[in-house]
Design a protein around this motif. Sequence first.
Motif, PDB file in Angstrom:
ATOM      1  N   LEU A 119       0.805  -1.223   0.000  1.00 15.17           N
ATOM      2  CA  LEU A 119       0.000   0.000   0.000  1.00 15.17           C
ATOM      3  C   LEU A 119       0.838   1.274   0.000  1.00 15.17           C
ATOM      4  CD1 LEU A 119      -2.901  -0.950   2.432  1.00 15.17           C
ATOM      5  CD2 LEU A 119      -2.870  -0.990  -0.058  1.00 15.17           C
ATOM      6  N   CYS A 162      -2.891  -7.244   1.746  1.00 17.07           N
ATOM      7  CA  CYS A 162      -2.408  -5.855   1.639  1.00 17.07           C
ATOM      8  C   CYS A 162      -1.367  -5.569   2.709  1.00 17.07           C
ATOM      9  CB  CYS A 162      -3.565  -4.869   1.765  1.00 17.07           C
ATOM     10  SG  CYS A 162      -4.740  -4.966   0.412  1.00 17.07           S
ATOM     11  N   GLN A 204       0.713  -3.203   4.841  1.00 20.19           N
ATOM     12  CA  GLN A 204       0.602  -1.826   5.300  1.00 20.19           C
ATOM     13  C   GLN A 204       1.994  -1.234   5.530  1.00 20.19           C
ATOM     14  OE1 GLN A 204      -2.239  -0.119   5.711  1.00 20.19           O
ATOM     15  NE2 GLN A 204      -3.768  -1.738   5.532  1.00 20.19           N
ATOM     16  N   PRO A 222       4.922  -6.213   9.027  1.00 20.56           N
ATOM     17  CA  PRO A 222       3.662  -6.131   8.274  1.00 20.56           C
ATOM     18  C   PRO A 222       3.264  -7.438   7.592  1.00 20.56           C
ATOM     19  CG  PRO A 222       5.395  -4.955   7.105  1.00 20.56           C
ATOM     20  CD  PRO A 222       5.940  -5.304   8.444  1.00 20.56           C
ATOM     21  N   LEU A 246       1.106   2.624  11.996  1.00 21.69           N
ATOM     22  CA  LEU A 246       1.564   2.367  10.632  1.00 21.69           C
ATOM     23  C   LEU A 246       2.334   3.547  10.067  1.00 21.69           C
ATOM     24  CD1 LEU A 246      -1.624   0.582   9.254  1.00 21.69           C
ATOM     25  CD2 LEU A 246       0.480  -0.466  10.101  1.00 21.69           C
TER      26      LEU A 246
END
Length: 311
Positions: free
Chosen positions: A15, A173, A175, A183, A268
């Motif tokens: 992402l 996904c 992050q 992650p 994040l």
Amino acid sequence: MDSGNWSQVTEFIILGFPHLQGIQTYLFVLLLLIYLTTVLGNLLVFLVVRLDSRLHTPMYHFVSILSLLELGYTAATIPKMLSNLLREEKTISFSGCLLQIYFFHSLGATECYLLTAMAYDRYLAICQPLHYSTRMTPALCAKVTVGCWLGGLAGPVAEISLVSRLPFCGPNCIQHIFCDFPPVLSLACTDTSINVLVDFVINSCKILATFLLILSSYVQIIRTVLRIPSAAGKKKAFSTCASHLTVVLIFYGSILFMYVRLKKSYSLDYDRALAVIYSVLTPFLNPFIYSLRNKDIKEAVKRQLRRSGIL
């Protein structure tokens, strides 16, 4: 969950910075300029040290190896980050993700060991100058360099092996701005407490041990320098360590907060910011720190330019 119902993930979506979607093109240009500067700067330092016989000393040998290391370190992540900034589908295969993690962590570990070797070199040069030439020989420099590379390349093998056996059944996904252990572990469809613990132990031993060795070297260096009677002598001694110490503080200041922790829940944006520091900014700043602050390298660059007819 019934393992028979799991659908194994074959690729991940990175992402990056989802809040900055509207300025992807500007981020691409900025990151590309930083990457090109990083490559050219570190390549320049490496070539200058190798081509100029006056810089064929242990200290500059390690500086040149650090510059070479930064070329590989940034190549592990930044080209993929640049590609993702221009693509709608920011995907990476499962095996590609593991390879990125491996090379990023192995080269990062190599840098930890190399920075420690550089601190030891400065310790010998300042605290034991009479024994420096007999101890820090070219043969020892070569052995230390090989040891740093082998130790770094072997470092993340256990962690990668454990991650490769985990089931990933979605979501896929990541992050983060590139593939990394925390992650990726958060996406596994099973308990990853063992992986987190192994990751913590390995990183703590690797990062904290090398950082403490560097600190102990500089404690001895500072004590020795403070005993030098003249101000000029103190300034000269400190100047040989300033560049290395600056790199150490920037590099370790970010990776300590990123990797020496047990919890999986974290901010994040906080982690993305730290990742930018140690994966992009530190390699970018290294050639400037070692060249702009170093009279020997600046003079060597001028000599090489004169030989090539540019000056």
